[in-house]
Design a protein around this motif. Structure first.
Motif, PDB file in Angstrom:
ATOM      1  N   LYS A   1      -4.451   4.906  -0.816  1.00  0.00           N
ATOM      2  CA  LYS A   1      -5.146   4.908  -2.108  1.00  0.00           C
ATOM      3  C   LYS A   1      -4.408   4.027  -3.113  1.00  0.00           C
ATOM      4  N   ALA A   2      -3.071   4.080  -3.095  1.00  0.00           N
ATOM      5  CA  ALA A   2      -2.289   3.234  -3.997  1.00  0.00           C
ATOM      6  C   ALA A   2      -2.481   1.762  -3.654  1.00  0.00           C
ATOM      7  N   LEU A   3      -2.449   1.453  -2.370  1.00  0.00           N
ATOM      8  CA  LEU A   3      -2.642   0.068  -1.934  1.00  0.00           C
ATOM      9  C   LEU A   3      -4.025  -0.449  -2.320  1.00  0.00           C
ATOM     10  N   SER A   4      -5.022   0.390  -2.171  1.00  0.00           N
ATOM     11  CA  SER A   4      -6.378  -0.008  -2.514  1.00  0.00           C
ATOM     12  C   SER A   4      -6.488  -0.311  -4.006  1.00  0.00           C
ATOM     13  N   SER A   5      -5.775   0.460  -4.803  1.00  0.00           N
ATOM     14  CA  SER A   5      -5.777   0.238  -6.251  1.00  0.00           C
ATOM     15  C   SER A   5      -5.085  -1.073  -6.608  1.00  0.00           C
ATOM     16  N   TRP A   6      -3.937  -1.317  -5.977  1.00  0.00           N
ATOM     17  CA  TRP A   6      -3.191  -2.551  -6.230  1.00  0.00           C
ATOM     18  C   TRP A   6      -3.921  -3.783  -5.695  1.00  0.00           C
TER      19      TRP A   6
ATOM     20  N   ALA B   1      -6.212 -10.003   3.942  1.00  0.00           N
ATOM     21  CA  ALA B   1      -5.946 -10.710   2.689  1.00  0.00           C
ATOM     22  C   ALA B   1      -4.576 -11.386   2.700  1.00  0.00           C
ATOM     23  N   LEU B   2      -3.607 -10.756   3.339  1.00  0.00           N
ATOM     24  CA  LEU B   2      -2.260 -11.329   3.404  1.00  0.00           C
ATOM     25  C   LEU B   2      -2.234 -12.594   4.257  1.00  0.00           C
ATOM     26  N   GLY B   3      -2.996 -12.594   5.327  1.00  0.00           N
ATOM     27  CA  GLY B   3      -3.045 -13.768   6.188  1.00  0.00           C
ATOM     28  C   GLY B   3      -1.693 -14.185   6.733  1.00  0.00           C
TER      29      GLY B   3
ATOM     30  N   ASN C   1      -6.817  -4.709  -6.046  1.00  0.00           N
ATOM     31  CA  ASN C   1      -7.717  -5.312  -7.030  1.00  0.00           C
ATOM     32  C   ASN C   1      -7.011  -5.829  -8.279  1.00  0.00           C
ATOM     33  N   LYS C   2      -5.701  -5.667  -8.347  1.00  0.00           N
ATOM     34  CA  LYS C   2      -4.984  -6.051  -9.558  1.00  0.00           C
ATOM     35  C   LYS C   2      -4.701  -7.549  -9.647  1.00  0.00           C
ATOM     36  N   GLU C   3      -4.323  -8.130  -8.515  1.00  0.00           N
ATOM     37  CA  GLU C   3      -3.949  -9.549  -8.516  1.00  0.00           C
ATOM     38  C   GLU C   3      -4.445 -10.214  -7.238  1.00  0.00           C
ATOM     39  N   LYS C   4      -4.385 -11.532  -7.244  1.00  0.00           N
ATOM     40  CA  LYS C   4      -4.706 -12.308  -6.060  1.00  0.00           C
ATOM     41  C   LYS C   4      -3.607 -12.077  -5.023  1.00  0.00           C
ATOM     42  N   ILE C   5      -3.999 -11.823  -3.776  1.00  0.00           N
ATOM     43  CA  ILE C   5      -3.007 -11.583  -2.723  1.00  0.00           C
ATOM     44  C   ILE C   5      -2.715 -12.866  -1.950  1.00  0.00           C
TER      45      ILE C   5
ATOM     46  N   PRO D   1       4.633 -14.249  -5.483  1.00  0.00           N
ATOM     47  CA  PRO D   1       5.479 -13.883  -4.335  1.00  0.00           C
ATOM     48  C   PRO D   1       5.987 -12.439  -4.373  1.00  0.00           C
ATOM     49  N   GLY D   2       6.373 -11.957  -5.560  1.00  0.00           N
ATOM     50  CA  GLY D   2       6.871 -10.586  -5.664  1.00  0.00           C
ATOM     51  C   GLY D   2       5.782  -9.567  -5.395  1.00  0.00           C
ATOM     52  N   PHE D   3       4.596  -9.845  -5.896  1.00  0.00           N
ATOM     53  CA  PHE D   3       3.448  -8.965  -5.673  1.00  0.00           C
ATOM     54  C   PHE D   3       3.068  -8.948  -4.202  1.00  0.00           C
TER      55      PHE D   3
END
Length: 222
Positions: A178-183, A128-130, A185-189, A194-196
């Motif tokens: 698990k935390a990363l997996s939750s995050w 997703a980061l590409g 789905n929160k926003e577009k990667i 940029p901060g996200f």
């Protein structure tokens, strides 16, 4: 033999099965002995297979046998050996050194098992980061929560080293995944805030580091 070995070699530690705990204690080497737990079957009994050497029989379970069992239970995948290895690497490193591990290959091969979950999470976020690493200066207090968790890595790494217990780092890696997996789905990667993106990229970098330190393969696709 062990007393002569201690005098000639002076090892810092002895790693053997827990059944030899009393033996090393009687030799005055108890403080250097790390009693390793056993691998148990689903029936709670010690796993073993019989092999022959020079006419004598020995009861043992080889790592290859166990790896093959995990591979056979996996869904179709392009990298079964590496995924099976990751499953076992997490399972055995997540146990305390002296703790017995009950082997349940069918359960371990499920997609939600920690070894697979960590592997899949890192791979999907990497995709997703590409290659985007975001902007550290744009991190807000909301995104700092994820960074705060990720930067606990040093604490758990040092704790694992000091106690000779990789389980601290293994469980940290699972919590971070698990935390990363939750995050995720929160926003577009890809092309997102940029901060996200920075927080996600940094946490995923540390997840990769954690995986490497507990002997897991880091896969970019699964």
């Amino acid at each position: 033999h062990d007393l002569s070995f201690a005098e000639l070699v002076s090892p810092t530690h002895y790693l053997t099965g827990a059944e030899q705990k009393d033996h090393f204690a009687s030799l005055g080497l108890g403080d250097k002995h790390l009693a390793l737990g056993l691998v148990l079957g689903v029936d709670g009994k010690k796993m073993k297979s019989t092999v022959k050497k020079d006419g004598d029989e020995f009861n043992m379970l080889s790592a290859q046998e166990l790896l093959d069992e995990v591979i056979a239970d996996l869904d179709d995948t392009d990298q079964p050996e590496k995924l099976a290895w990751n499953i076992l690497a997490w399972q055995f490193n997540s146990s305390q050194v002296s703790q017995n591990t009950k082997c349940n290959v069918h359960l371990w091969a499920k997609s939600e098992s920690p070894g697979l979950y960590i592997t899949y999470t890192h791979a999907k976020i990497n995709k997703a980061l590409g290659g985007d690493s975001g902007d550290k200066s744009a991190v807000t207090s909301e995104y700092a929560a994820l960074l705060g968790l990720a930067h606990q890595y040093s604490f758990y790494f040092n704790k694992a080293q000091e106690n000779m217990q990789p389980s601290f780092l293994a469980h940290f890696a699972f919590s971070l995944a698990k935390a990363l997996s939750s995050w995720y789905n929160k926003e577009k990667i890809n092309g997102g805030t940029p901060g996200f993106v920075y927080a996600i990229a940094e946490a995923n970098r540390i997840l990769k580091k954690s995986m490497e330190n507990i002997g897991m393969h880091v896969l970019t696709s699964v």
